[in-house]
Every structure is written in structure tokens, then in C-alpha cells.
Design a protein around this motif. Structure first.
Motif, PDB file in Angstrom:
ATOM      1  N   SER A 305      34.216  -5.759 -10.318  1.00  0.00           N
ATOM      2  CA  SER A 305      34.188  -7.143 -10.782  1.00  0.00           C
ATOM      3  C   SER A 305      33.065  -7.311 -11.790  1.00  0.00           C
ATOM      4  N   LYS A 306      33.308  -8.125 -12.805  1.00  0.00           N
ATOM      5  CA  LYS A 306      32.252  -8.456 -13.763  1.00  0.00           C
ATOM      6  C   LYS A 306      31.365  -9.569 -13.240  1.00  0.00           C
ATOM      7  N   SER A 307      31.800 -10.227 -12.169  1.00  0.00           N
ATOM      8  CA  SER A 307      31.026 -11.336 -11.612  1.00  0.00           C
ATOM      9  C   SER A 307      31.153 -11.282 -10.093  1.00  0.00           C
ATOM     10  N   THR A 308      30.319 -10.463  -9.464  1.00  0.00           N
ATOM     11  CA  THR A 308      30.475 -10.200  -8.040  1.00  0.00           C
ATOM     12  C   THR A 308      30.370 -11.469  -7.204  1.00  0.00           C
ATOM     13  N   ILE A 309      29.340 -12.276  -7.430  1.00  0.00           N
ATOM     14  CA  ILE A 309      29.166 -13.479  -6.625  1.00  0.00           C
ATOM     15  C   ILE A 309      30.308 -14.467  -6.853  1.00  0.00           C
ATOM     16  N   GLY A 310      30.668 -14.696  -8.109  1.00  0.00           N
ATOM     17  CA  GLY A 310      31.761 -15.620  -8.404  1.00  0.00           C
ATOM     18  C   GLY A 310      33.068 -15.166  -7.780  1.00  0.00           C
ATOM     19  N   ASP A 311      33.362 -13.876  -7.874  1.00  0.00           N
ATOM     20  CA  ASP A 311      34.605 -13.369  -7.293  1.00  0.00           C
ATOM     21  C   ASP A 311      34.564 -13.360  -5.770  1.00  0.00           C
ATOM     22  N   LEU A 312      33.378 -13.182  -5.204  1.00  0.00           N
ATOM     23  CA  LEU A 312      33.240 -13.245  -3.747  1.00  0.00           C
ATOM     24  C   LEU A 312      33.528 -14.657  -3.241  1.00  0.00           C
ATOM     25  N   THR A 359      22.702 -18.024  -6.778  1.00  0.00           N
ATOM     26  CA  THR A 359      21.788 -16.886  -6.704  1.00  0.00           C
ATOM     27  C   THR A 359      21.874 -16.111  -5.393  1.00  0.00           C
ATOM     28  N   GLU A 360      22.672 -16.589  -4.449  1.00  0.00           N
ATOM     29  CA  GLU A 360      22.827 -15.845  -3.196  1.00  0.00           C
ATOM     30  C   GLU A 360      24.099 -16.295  -2.496  1.00  0.00           C
ATOM     31  N   THR A 361      24.823 -15.326  -1.918  1.00  0.00           N
ATOM     32  CA  THR A 361      25.995 -15.678  -1.134  1.00  0.00           C
ATOM     33  C   THR A 361      26.218 -14.639  -0.048  1.00  0.00           C
ATOM     34  N   GLU A 362      26.804 -15.103   1.029  1.00  0.00           N
ATOM     35  CA  GLU A 362      27.116 -14.209   2.142  1.00  0.00           C
ATOM     36  C   GLU A 362      28.232 -13.251   1.741  1.00  0.00           C
ATOM     37  N   GLY A 363      28.084 -11.984   2.128  1.00  0.00           N
ATOM     38  CA  GLY A 363      29.112 -10.993   1.848  1.00  0.00           C
ATOM     39  C   GLY A 363      30.192 -10.996   2.914  1.00  0.00           C
ATOM     40  N   LEU A 364      31.095 -10.039   2.835  1.00  0.00           N
ATOM     41  CA  LEU A 364      32.220  -9.964   3.765  1.00  0.00           C
ATOM     42  C   LEU A 364      31.822  -9.342   5.096  1.00  0.00           C
TER      43      LEU A 364
END
Length: 489
Positions: A305-312, A359-364
């Protein structure tokens, strides 16, 4: 300078990339030293190319990497001096001669183009040095006259470099006579006289049925037709340039293993899946937003992904996080590649706001790791080894961020002597920063065997070479290649 010819399209996705690759291979087969060139590309499917005089690697569009392979030459950053990698609906990362130049919104980028033309012309001179022929690919359409004053991708480049242009029309989408004649009508005279003729691409059926169409186009434009290219079946065996093709990749018949791939908004380097698609016992299903991950999938691959947080965040909006947990409970396997690897962890942090305002998000949470985005970008071709199967791998890295955590003590590979990736305690979830791992035939066979599937014994790289040869042979048959190469100047 080397002689050159340029292919421009009546619109996007008319097949220019494959045509240029095929013509490059045809010219090489004739004994010519040929090079590809694309002044400006927009794609998140990037490849690592050489930077002459620099030991580090740089980014170019994957299409120009494929075209370099068709030419039998080492990919260089000068083959695609300006690469735009979309990060949002209105903004993109700008890569110039292989290195990140900065970020720009669409309107800002238009003002930036004048400065970028110098880089384009500098790379143009370098690519042409020592070559007999350079085959250039345009971007979008020269008929976008609202953007003409600052154009560096089509006629803005062709007129500055004095490169003759062949216009490509896509008959499969319909309206090809109007698109070719309409392009002639609205182009200013300076641009129109650069066009030496046109060709028709993606024809299905009896070509003679289009004889009247050729006559009509000649009446409207006076341009010669270099030929009508049939639907090139071999093109399906070549890496795709742009995610627009994912809308047309339907799943085939049911096979022993279904691989589900969620189509992320900023999906990158999805050609990592191409080697799996060649396997006779494997069905790769690209799952668009709004649809559930199929319950009968044995493997889910989360791509780059070019935008990991946005895609997450969008991954969760689609409910794919719930589908993935259900898949895990059924005993399914999961692989995350690059951005997909980062998403599989507990958290993704971006303290400098490199990807945006979040600037921060929970992962899977399927791997006990966390990722911190860092300004320094890793771009390199690598040699690697799978630790799980003790087999050689080859590929490349293009990523931001550093991933750490307990599961990295079970790395999936060693890249250039350093541990990479992570594997869950039960071995069913793995992540890696290595793009291209499935193109290693022995690894792919063992990986599939571990999932209970027998591989087809396919030499993936040889298959790409054969596909390029088949495309070149078709173009030699259906186009007047003597005239096309002869008109290069």
C-alpha cells in the motif's frame, strides 16, 4: 541522440505499455540496441532501477521495468524520470530520477511541471546515449488540451524533443473512430503535425470488418494506419502497470486453492500476485471494496500500500478485519507484503505525519509487532533466503517504516544478511518487506505444497519472456513495423 518514436493514446489504458514492450522486443529481435522511455508515469506499481554512478537504487514505474526487460537491458531511473505515486484522491508523492522529490497536490503539481521538464530532458539525453532506437510511451492523452501549456508527458515532450508520434486507439472500449478523429480535430497545429499516423488496438474478430473505419479515419485526418492489433492474449501473462486492471480481473473456475486479495484504495505492487495467478491449481480473487472476503479462501494476501494507515482504516470500514478474523478461526493462512505486513501488527505509528494527518492507528493484531514510519525510504534490489523453507529468494524493497516486536524473532526471511519479517507462533500468518517472493519458483512450489497444493512446475521469469516474444510476433504480423521503425528520427 538515438532515433526515437513515441506512442500516445487517445485516452488512458488503451494498451500503450504492452505495445511499447512488444515493439521494444521486436526491435531487439531485429538486432537493434533499443531503450524504453516514459517522461512521466502515475502508478503505485513501482520497480527498483539502477541510478548510474550511485550504488543505491531508485524507483521507476513497473511498466518501464518490464519494457527494459523486453529490450534486454538493465532498468535505469532515467527510463522514467518522473513518477507520481498517488497517496490521496488529490495528492501524490513525486519521484524524480528515482528519488523522492516531495509531495504535491494535483493543482500544485501542474505548477511544478516546468521545473520537472529539465529533469525529463536530462534523462532523455542519458537514455538515448549509445542506443539505436528509443521507444517512448506517453501518458493519458494528448487531447487533454486544458493541460497542454505545462505538459511534460505527451506533446509537450514530443515537440521539445522532436519525436514523431503514433496515436493508439482502443477499439474494445468503443468510439475509436470518433476518438482518433476528435484528437485530430482539437489538437493545435504544432502538435498535430507531430503525429505520423495511428494504429488500432484490442480488436476482436475479423479485422477486414474495420476496413471502412480505416477509410473514414483517413478521410477525417489524412493520417496513415500502421495496422490493427488483435486482442493480445499473451498480454495477460505480463505484469500489469496500473490498478485499473483489477476491475477486470474476474475469478476463473474453482481450483484447489483460492487466494483472496483485498483491493486496497492505494494498492501497490499487486503484481506480486502474478506468479500465483499462473499456477493451474490456484485461483486468485481480487476482492473490491464493498464485498466480503470469500469464506472458502485458503489464503488471504494483504498486498502493498502507498498509504498504510489510510488503507488500514478503509480495511476496517469494509469489514475486512472481521472477515480476516473469521478466516483465521477457520484455520486459514495469511500473508502480508510490505504495507500489508505493517497492517498485520498491533499498531502503526506515523509521528511525523508522513502519510497524512492520522498519526497512529490500531493494526489487525495477527502479528505481535508494531511499525513506526520513518522519513528514510528503503529502495533496493536484494538477494534473500526463506527461513521457513531454506530456499533462495530474489526481489526488491520499497518501503517506509521500521517494524519490531516479539514475532520478528521468528523472521520469515533473511535479506542481504539481515532478518526480515515475522511469523506467528502457529506458522499460519507471516509478513515480509520483500516484494517478488512468489516469483521464486522453488519457494512458490514449497509454499503451495505447505498449503496442500501441487505447483505446476512453471518457470515464471521464462513465462514472461515467452509472453514478450509472443506479443512481439503478433505486432510484427499485424503492424507495419518496418514503417514504424523507419519513421523514427
Amino acid at each position: 541522440m538515438a532515433r526515437a518514436i513515441m506512442l500516445q493514446g487517445t485516452g488512458s489504458d488503451v494498451g500503450k505499455t504492452v505495445l511499447v514492450a512488444g515493439l521494444c522486443r521486436a526491435a531487439r529481435n531485429r538486432g537493434l540496441k533499443v531503450q524504453p522511455f516514459k517522461p512521466q508515469n502515475m502508478s503505485n506499481n513501482a520497480a527498483v532501477a539502477d541510478i548510474p554512478g550511485d550504488n543505491s537504487g531508485g524507483e521507476i514505474g513497473r511498466a518501464q521495468w518490464l519494457q527494459a526487460i523486453a529490450c534486454g537491458v538493465v532498468p535505469s531511473v532515467h527510463m522514467n524520470p518522473v513518477l507520481l505515486k498517488p497517496q490521496t484522491d488529490v495528492g501524490a508523492q513525486v519521484v524524480v530520477q528515482g528519488k523522492v522529490f516531495g509531495e504535491a497536490r494535483a493543482r500544485d503539481y501542474q505548477a511544478l511541471k516546468g521545473r520537472l521538464m529539465d529533469a525529463v530532458l536530462d534523462s532523455w539525453a542519458k537514455v538515448g546515449k549509445g542506443a539505436d532506437l528509443v521507444i517512448v510511451e506517453g501518458a493519458g492523452s494528448p487531447a487533454e488540451i486544458n493541460l497542454r501549456s505545462r505538459d511534460i508527458a505527451n506533446m509537450g515532450f514530443a515537440t521539445r524533443a522532436n519525436v514523431p508520434v503514433i496515436l493508439v486507439g482502443d477499439i474494445d472500449r468503443g468510439g475509436v473512430i470518433a476518438s482518433v478523429a476528435g484528437t485530430h480535430l482539437i489538437l493545435p497545429e504544432e502538435d498535430r503535425r507531430m503525429i505520423v499516423g495511428y494504429l488500432i488496438n484490442k480488436f476482436r474478430g475479423d479485422v477486414s470488418l474495420f476496413d471502412d473505419g480505416i477509410e473514414a479515419i483517413e478521410t477525417f485526418t489524412g493520417w496513415r494506419c500502421f495496422g490493427v492489433v488483435p486482442w493480445l492474449k499473451a498480454a495477460a501473462r505480463l505484469p500489469s502497470e496500473d490498478s485499473v486492471v483489477l476491475e477486470r480481473l474476474a475469478s476463473g473456475e474453482k481450483r484447489a486453492l483460492k487466494v483472496a486479495v483485498p483491493v486496497l484504495s492505494r494498492i501497490a505492487n499487486f503484481d506480486d500476485l502474478d506468479p500465483l495467478r499462473t499456477e493451474p491449481q490456484v485461483e486468485v480473487v481480487f476482492v473490491p471494496p464493498g464485498q466480503h472476503l470469500p469464506e472458502d479462501a485458503g489464503l488471504v494476501v494483504i498486498p502493498g500500500s502507498k498509504s498504510t494507515i489510510g488503507d488500514l482504516l478503509r480495511f476496517r470500514e469494509n469489514g475486512w478485519d472481521r472477515d480476516l478474523l473469521a478466516h483465521r478461526k477457520r484455520g486459514g493462512h495469511v500473508v502480508g507484503i510490505c504495507g500489508g505486513f505493517q497492517m498485520l501488527g498491533r499498531v502503526v505509528r506515523d509521528p511525523d505525519g508522513i502519510e497524512g494527518s492520522v498519526t497512529e492507528t490500531e493494526g489487525l493484531g495477527l502479528l505481535d509487532v508494531e511499525t513506526v514510519m520513518e522519513p528514510e525510504k528503503t529502495v533496493r534490489n536484494v538477494s534473500a533466503r526463506s527461513l521457513q523453507f531454506d530456499l533462495q529468494l530474489e526481489g526488491y524493497e520499497i518501503h517506509l517504516g521500521r517494524t519490531t516486536g516479539p514475532d520478528t524473532l521468528r523472521p520469515s526471511a533473511v535479506i542481504n544478511g539481515a532478518a526480515d519479517g515475522a511469523i506467528s507462533a502457529d506458522g499460519k500468518v507471516s509478513g515480509t518487506y520483500l516484494h517478488g517472493l512468489f516469483s521464486a519458483d522453488a519457494f512458490r512450489a514449497k509454499f503451495l505444497e505447505n498449503l496442500g497444493v501441487k505447483a505446476g512446475g512453471i518457470d515464471y521469469r521464462a513465462e514472461v519472456e515467452r509472453a514478450l516474444d509472443e506479443v512481439a510476433a503478433e505486432l510484427e504480423t499485424h503492424l507495419d513495423c518496418d514503417a514504424i521503425f523507419g519513421l523514427a528520427r
